[in-house]
Scaffold this active site. Structure first.
Site, PDB file in Angstrom:
ATOM      1  N   GLY A  22       0.821  -1.203   0.000  1.00  0.00           N
ATOM      2  CA  GLY A  22       0.000   0.000   0.000  1.00  0.00           C
ATOM      3  C   GLY A  22       0.852   1.249   0.000  1.00  0.00           C
ATOM      4  N   ARG A  23       0.203   2.382  -0.279  1.00  0.00           N
ATOM      5  CA  ARG A  23       0.925   3.645  -0.359  1.00  0.00           C
ATOM      6  C   ARG A  23       0.072   4.761   0.220  1.00  0.00           C
ATOM      7  NH1 ARG A  23       5.078   5.066  -3.694  1.00  0.00           N
ATOM      8  NH2 ARG A  23       4.785   3.178  -4.950  1.00  0.00           N
ATOM      9  N   GLY A  24       0.684   5.668   0.970  1.00  0.00           N
ATOM     10  CA  GLY A  24       0.008   6.835   1.508  1.00  0.00           C
ATOM     11  C   GLY A  24       0.726   8.082   1.068  1.00  0.00           C
ATOM     12  N   PHE A  26       2.679  10.110   2.694  1.00  0.00           N
ATOM     13  CA  PHE A  26       4.058  10.197   3.146  1.00  0.00           C
ATOM     14  C   PHE A  26       4.657   8.823   3.433  1.00  0.00           C
ATOM     15  CE2 PHE A  26       2.280  14.328   4.474  1.00  0.00           C
ATOM     16  CZ  PHE A  26       3.189  15.190   3.864  1.00  0.00           C
ATOM     17  N   SER A  27       4.010   7.772   3.004  1.00  0.00           N
ATOM     18  CA  SER A  27       4.486   6.448   3.376  1.00  0.00           C
ATOM     19  C   SER A  27       4.230   5.421   2.280  1.00  0.00           C
ATOM     20  CB  SER A  27       3.805   5.989   4.672  1.00  0.00           C
ATOM     21  OG  SER A  27       2.415   5.842   4.473  1.00  0.00           O
ATOM     22  N   ASP A 142      -9.263   5.422  14.718  1.00  0.00           N
ATOM     23  CA  ASP A 142      -9.578   5.211  13.304  1.00  0.00           C
ATOM     24  C   ASP A 142     -10.041   3.779  13.073  1.00  0.00           C
ATOM     25  OD1 ASP A 142      -9.980   5.903  10.672  1.00  0.00           O
ATOM     26  OD2 ASP A 142      -7.868   5.723  10.088  1.00  0.00           O
TER      27      ASP A 142
END
Length: 299
Positions: A22-24, A26-27, A142
């Protein structure tokens, strides 16, 4: 900052052929293998120095140390954390079978509701994880199906315990708008002060979604303002009478606008344990938290 490092290095991990998870903003998270024991892990790389000042960074690193101290069979374990090349690397347990959000989407696409026995077996594990976190005075903030991960054994584990949020905003444990809007409590979406009961609202939304295969407040084309109004009015469709009065009642006691009227995490867990031990229990399973149940594989 140097004190945070424990001797681990990026060279201690080898990228798995399956690659990106996965990708965010900033990550990025990769499937990797820890060389010393061949354990497959999820390695999250965070561009921490691009996000905040040193004071906030240190607060966040302290938060990771806290998360590493949590030990529960239904919470994703934080295995390692170190800084290299101006990036924070966090190694976590790898969920080989995806997350609960994916399971719900597949069931919805197939038009096949989850059996109530499975709903309770899934839910009791999440409720136990949250009960434990609250006993350690840690809020999740969350809770949603996408943050409940499915291990290879079928055991469910609550994860993403604040790492992305702590690194993307200046947070205060009782007054910060964080989380995913569809699962936010009224007090959180209003930007008001909130406490542990905010997690209970989100957990109630998750239980509703397990039963109905949809978020209680989701509507196509909904904007943030209209969503806030729906949440503040507690406007959602009732759960089908095909589900037990106990399940519908538990959702009702969790999704309450006034936090004082919501059950606490101990009471929620007690109800779930009782239901798992009833006739709804999945055949062949011994019930209770940390117990995997049959989970459909992704196609």
């Amino acid at each position: 900052m140097e004190a945070f490092n424990n001797g681990s290095r990026l060279a201690d991990y080898e990228m798995d052929g399956a690659g990106l998870i996965g990708r965010g903003k900033f990550s990025v998270v990769h499937r990797t293998r820890r060389k010393r024991d061949n354990k497959r892990v999820a390695l999250k790389k965070i561009q921490v120095f691009e996000m905040m000042d040193s004071k906030c960074r240190n607060e966040c690193l302290n938060e990771i140390k806290l998360l590493q101290s949590l030990g529960h069979p239904n919470i994703v374990q934080y295995l390692d954390a170190f800084i290299e090349d101006n990036e924070l690397h966090v190694a976590m347990e790898l969920a080989e079978r995806g997350d609960l959000g994916g399971l719900i989407k597949r069931a919805a696409s197939a038009g096949t509701p989850l059996p109530e026995g499975h709903v309770w077996e899934y839910f009791v594990q999440i409720a136990d994880a949250l009960r434990y976190m609250h006993s350690k005075r840690v809020m999740h903030r969350d809770i949603k199906p996408a943050n409940v991960f499915i291990m290879d054994t079928g055991v469910l584990k609550l994860g993403d315990l604040g790492l992305g949020r702590y690194f993307s905003s200046k947070t205060n444990m009782v007054h910060s708008t964080v989380g995913t809007p569809f699962y936010m409590s009224p007090e959180c979406i209003q930007g008001s002060y909130y406490d542990w009961k905010s997690d209970i609202w989100s957990l109630g939304c998750l239980l509703y979604e397990l039963a109905t295969l949809r978020s209680p407040f989701f509507t196509e084309g909904l904007n943030y303002y209209t969503l806030g109004k729906k949440i503040n009015k507690r406007a959602f469709e009732p759960i089908s009478g095909a589900f037990s009065a106990e399940l519908r009642g538990l959702v009702d006691h969790m999704i309450q606008v006034d936090p004082a009227h919501r059950l606490d995490s101990e009471a929620v867990y007690a109800v779930a344990v009782q239901r798992v031990g009833s006739s709804f229990s999945t055949p062949g399973m011994d019930g209770g938290a940390s117990t995997g149940v049959p989970v459909p594989m992704a196609s």
